[in-house]
Design an enzyme around this catalytic site. Sequence first.
Site, PDB file in Angstrom:
ATOM      1  N   ARG A  24      53.235  39.862  60.364  1.00 45.50           N
ATOM      2  CA  ARG A  24      53.584  40.781  61.448  1.00 45.50           C
ATOM      3  C   ARG A  24      52.893  42.091  61.088  1.00 45.50           C
ATOM      4  NH1 ARG A  24      56.176  45.989  61.373  1.00 45.50           N
ATOM      5  NH2 ARG A  24      57.105  46.365  63.406  1.00 45.50           N
TER       6      ARG A  24
ATOM      7  N   ASP B 114      52.107  45.845  61.261  1.00 52.98           N
ATOM      8  CA  ASP B 114      52.842  47.058  61.605  1.00 52.98           C
ATOM      9  C   ASP B 114      51.946  48.084  62.281  1.00 52.98           C
ATOM     10  OD1 ASP B 114      55.298  48.725  61.320  1.00 52.98           O
ATOM     11  OD2 ASP B 114      54.014  49.938  60.023  1.00 52.98           O
TER      12      ASP B 114
ATOM     13  N   LEU C 238      46.539  51.566  62.916  1.00 58.34           N
ATOM     14  CA  LEU C 238      45.692  50.915  61.924  1.00 58.34           C
ATOM     15  C   LEU C 238      44.222  51.109  62.233  1.00 58.34           C
ATOM     16  CD1 LEU C 238      45.414  48.987  59.493  1.00 58.34           C
ATOM     17  CD2 LEU C 238      45.680  47.072  61.094  1.00 58.34           C
TER      18      LEU C 238
ATOM     19  N   GLU D  22      52.426  44.720  66.342  1.00 63.91           N
ATOM     20  CA  GLU D  22      53.298  45.727  66.967  1.00 63.91           C
ATOM     21  C   GLU D  22      52.398  46.713  67.702  1.00 63.91           C
ATOM     22  OE1 GLU D  22      56.764  48.958  65.718  1.00 63.91           O
ATOM     23  OE2 GLU D  22      55.069  48.594  64.364  1.00 63.91           O
TER      24      GLU D  22
END
Length: 551
Positions: free
Chosen positions: A202, A204, A209, A240
């Site tokens: 997953r 984040d 990013l 996400e």
Amino acid sequence: MRLTDTSDLWWKTAVFYNLDVETYFDLDDDGVGDLDGLAHRLDHLAELGVTCLWLAPFYPSPQRDNGYDIEDHYGVDPRYGHLGDLVEVVRTAHDRGMRVIVDLVVNHTSDRHPWFREARSSPDNRYRRFYQWRDDVPDDAPENMFPDVEDGVWRHDDEAGQYYKHSFYRHQPDLATDDPVVREEIAKVIGFWLQLGVDGFRVDAVPHLIEGDDGPEHDFLRTLRRFVSRRSGHGVLLGEVNLPYDEQLAFFGDEDGDELTMQFDFVGNQALYLSLARQDATPLREALLARPALARGNQWGNFVRNHDELTLDQLSESERGEVFAAFAPREGQRIHGRGITRRLPPMLEGDPRRVRMVYSLLFSLPGAPVLYYGEEIGMGEHPGVEGSRGAVRTPMQWSAEANGGFSGAAPEALVSAVVTGGNGPEHVNVSQQRHDPGSLLAFVSSLTRAYRAAPEIGWGELTVLDQPHSCVLAHSVDSELGLLVAAHNFAPDGRAFRVELAGASDEWQVVDVLGGDGSARPLEGGGVEIELEGYGHRWLRVVRPGEKRLL
């Protein structure tokens, strides 16, 4: 839709379950949940019907942000155990038919991370390039993600003699993810955990990013996806990305979906709460109509709650005010000006009809359902932890015993206080509900079975069906695997209506999947007659001539 070679696309029809090791089960009774404890509770998840376990960060951390402030990407926090314990959890989960994904948090680190400690020591240190530095604060600096806590994204470090960027808390300096050396280190982190047997990540805060909306920045996501595919063959990247649909779509990549494998449907989630507040399905209906179609290998992750606040930033200010008024009337139940720090059952005043309707809807929507630990029994938040995300991060309630059966430690030694009052473990726990066929646990278990027996939900095409009541959402999901029709009533009074299905004939049959009258009956004139009680829900499997389905 023609389906072939689906075995490696397991995430299309997975049931995800997210938990934090530290609050799940404490086997050694030191007050903190541990990996050994989790291993002893995997049978609960297997019986529930979970097919993919998502572990919140378990890495070494100062724990100033629930473990998302990582100081070692290659380790396990000693409070939870060690790498051998983690491998045992992965092996045991695989033996139970569950895959395991872990959090990939590489847009920032803790300020205690060795990389940052080295970086601040000298401008010539090789780790200086791992972070983002400036001699002064730019005029066009973006707002911090926590504007009620931090006054900006740039903070001066006296030792380094420069400002470093932190999109989140000041103790979480942003990595310079555009630097090729940093990207290579991120790939090593991914490769390490894949080698230990995890089935994906997953990811984040994906927009933080990468920098920019397209071009070379998105090339980084493509590179990560290719790397995961080479190393694993079946690895997933569940991202996400809390953005409007048109912006979110870019993070899936090109027409073949070559970037993130999955994304959470934040727009649909927030529209759900607006519909609940209004007792009107229209906001959710409009969101589903606007939801983009995805490439064959991509998928939406549908959810009701998660480990963060219930964010409402995709709603307008007035819409957000409606949801606040309905479900978070006290200021202490809100956070960051955009979110709610409560779980679903208390927000719905414990009405089992509404709670069950919401979870029925979750499992019937095209995509993969993502449960947050404790949702299967109706856990509530800790009202004493006001204004904090910790309100929904309380110990799992296993029994009516002291500390909810989570730990034998003294209450003051627990990692978090146990929920009290009507949602406390004396009233809400796994042990009691396991023996009650009318419990929420039994109901959610029936939903996982129904979902897993209806692969068309993960693979099929969505049609929002016309019907006369604004409080009702009726939809169908159709593929060569089958046709499912679902209807959900957001209002307290009953409704009856008819929906039309394209190509329907009197030879088609209808079976009530979730109980109902359980009978199959011919369709008259191509329509389906549906009756819904107040806050009612129905799943109808349509069996067409020649189809052989387990009814």
